[in-house]
Design a protein around this motif. Structure first.
Motif, PDB file in Angstrom:
ATOM      1  N   LYS A 192       0.831  -1.214   0.000  1.00 15.43           N
ATOM      2  CA  LYS A 192       0.000   0.000   0.000  1.00 15.43           C
ATOM      3  C   LYS A 192       0.858   1.254   0.000  1.00 15.43           C
ATOM      4  O   LYS A 192       0.549   2.230  -0.679  1.00 15.43           O
ATOM      5  CB  LYS A 192      -0.933   0.011   1.207  1.00 15.43           C
ATOM      6  CG  LYS A 192      -2.061  -0.969   1.096  1.00 15.43           C
ATOM      7  CD  LYS A 192      -2.951  -0.889   2.314  1.00 15.43           C
ATOM      8  CE  LYS A 192      -4.064  -1.904   2.244  1.00 15.43           C
ATOM      9  NZ  LYS A 192      -4.913  -1.867   3.426  1.00 15.43           N
ATOM     10  N   MET A 193       1.953   1.225   0.757  1.00 15.08           N
ATOM     11  CA  MET A 193       2.838   2.381   0.806  1.00 15.08           C
ATOM     12  C   MET A 193       3.489   2.620  -0.557  1.00 15.08           C
ATOM     13  O   MET A 193       3.559   3.751  -1.034  1.00 15.08           O
ATOM     14  CB  MET A 193       3.910   2.191   1.872  1.00 15.08           C
ATOM     15  CG  MET A 193       4.799   3.399   2.043  1.00 15.08           C
ATOM     16  SD  MET A 193       6.091   3.179   3.254  1.00 15.08           S
ATOM     17  CE  MET A 193       7.125   1.989   2.431  1.00 15.08           C
ATOM     18  N   ILE A 194       3.944   1.548  -1.204  1.00 18.06           N
ATOM     19  CA  ILE A 194       4.571   1.683  -2.520  1.00 18.06           C
ATOM     20  C   ILE A 194       3.565   2.216  -3.533  1.00 18.06           C
ATOM     21  O   ILE A 194       3.878   3.118  -4.321  1.00 18.06           O
ATOM     22  CB  ILE A 194       5.171   0.340  -2.965  1.00 18.06           C
ATOM     23  CG1 ILE A 194       6.378  -0.009  -2.094  1.00 18.06           C
ATOM     24  CG2 ILE A 194       5.560   0.371  -4.442  1.00 18.06           C
ATOM     25  CD1 ILE A 194       6.918  -1.407  -2.297  1.00 18.06           C
TER      26      ILE A 194
ATOM     27  N   ALA B  46       0.934   4.032  -2.940  1.00 18.69           N
ATOM     28  CA  ALA B  46       0.637   5.430  -2.625  1.00 18.69           C
ATOM     29  C   ALA B  46       1.743   6.346  -3.140  1.00 18.69           C
ATOM     30  O   ALA B  46       1.469   7.413  -3.703  1.00 18.69           O
ATOM     31  CB  ALA B  46       0.454   5.592  -1.118  1.00 18.69           C
ATOM     32  N   TRP B  47       3.010   5.941  -2.936  1.00 20.03           N
ATOM     33  CA  TRP B  47       4.121   6.756  -3.423  1.00 20.03           C
ATOM     34  C   TRP B  47       4.117   6.826  -4.950  1.00 20.03           C
ATOM     35  O   TRP B  47       4.415   7.874  -5.532  1.00 20.03           O
ATOM     36  CB  TRP B  47       5.449   6.214  -2.916  1.00 20.03           C
ATOM     37  CG  TRP B  47       5.794   6.748  -1.569  1.00 20.03           C
ATOM     38  CD1 TRP B  47       5.737   6.089  -0.388  1.00 20.03           C
ATOM     39  CD2 TRP B  47       6.241   8.082  -1.268  1.00 20.03           C
ATOM     40  NE1 TRP B  47       6.114   6.922   0.634  1.00 20.03           N
ATOM     41  CE2 TRP B  47       6.429   8.150   0.130  1.00 20.03           C
ATOM     42  CE3 TRP B  47       6.483   9.212  -2.032  1.00 20.03           C
ATOM     43  CZ2 TRP B  47       6.852   9.313   0.759  1.00 20.03           C
ATOM     44  CZ3 TRP B  47       6.904  10.365  -1.390  1.00 20.03           C
ATOM     45  CH2 TRP B  47       7.087  10.408  -0.020  1.00 20.03           C
ATOM     46  N   LEU B  48       3.775   5.719  -5.613  1.00 20.38           N
ATOM     47  CA  LEU B  48       3.704   5.740  -7.074  1.00 20.38           C
ATOM     48  C   LEU B  48       2.572   6.638  -7.559  1.00 20.38           C
ATOM     49  O   LEU B  48       2.723   7.344  -8.553  1.00 20.38           O
ATOM     50  CB  LEU B  48       3.525   4.320  -7.618  1.00 20.38           C
ATOM     51  CG  LEU B  48       4.746   3.419  -7.524  1.00 20.38           C
ATOM     52  CD1 LEU B  48       4.391   2.007  -7.980  1.00 20.38           C
ATOM     53  CD2 LEU B  48       5.897   3.965  -8.342  1.00 20.38           C
TER      54      LEU B  48
ATOM     55  N   VAL C 164       1.542   9.299  -6.290  1.00 17.77           N
ATOM     56  CA  VAL C 164       1.984  10.688  -6.188  1.00 17.77           C
ATOM     57  C   VAL C 164       3.228  10.930  -7.041  1.00 17.77           C
ATOM     58  O   VAL C 164       3.344  11.949  -7.717  1.00 17.77           O
ATOM     59  CB  VAL C 164       2.279  11.045  -4.713  1.00 17.77           C
ATOM     60  CG1 VAL C 164       2.911  12.420  -4.600  1.00 17.77           C
ATOM     61  CG2 VAL C 164       1.017  10.955  -3.896  1.00 17.77           C
ATOM     62  N   GLY C 165       4.153   9.994  -7.029  1.00 17.64           N
ATOM     63  CA  GLY C 165       5.453  10.196  -7.654  1.00 17.64           C
ATOM     64  C   GLY C 165       5.440  10.235  -9.170  1.00 17.64           C
ATOM     65  O   GLY C 165       6.174  11.012  -9.777  1.00 17.64           O
TER      66      GLY C 165
END
Length: 45
Positions: A17-19, A21-23, A25-26
């Motif tokens: 989930k963290m990965i 979420a970062w993708l 946005v990133g």
């Protein structure tokens, strides 16, 4: 007095989930920065 346990392991899906979420946005952020740089290059030529 209570003692807090800081050795808790995160849920198995938390890293995924963290990965994601970062993708989420990133990727748009990287695209926007790239477009800005490409459009700014003619100003410095």
């Amino acid at each position: 007095m209570t003692k807090h346990n800081n050795d808790e392991t995160p849920a198995p899906g938390a890293l995924i989930k963290m990965i994601l979420a970062w993708l989420l946005v990133g990727i748009p952020l990287a695209w926007g920065v790239a477009q800005t740089v490409l459009k700014a290059l003619p100003l410095f030529q």
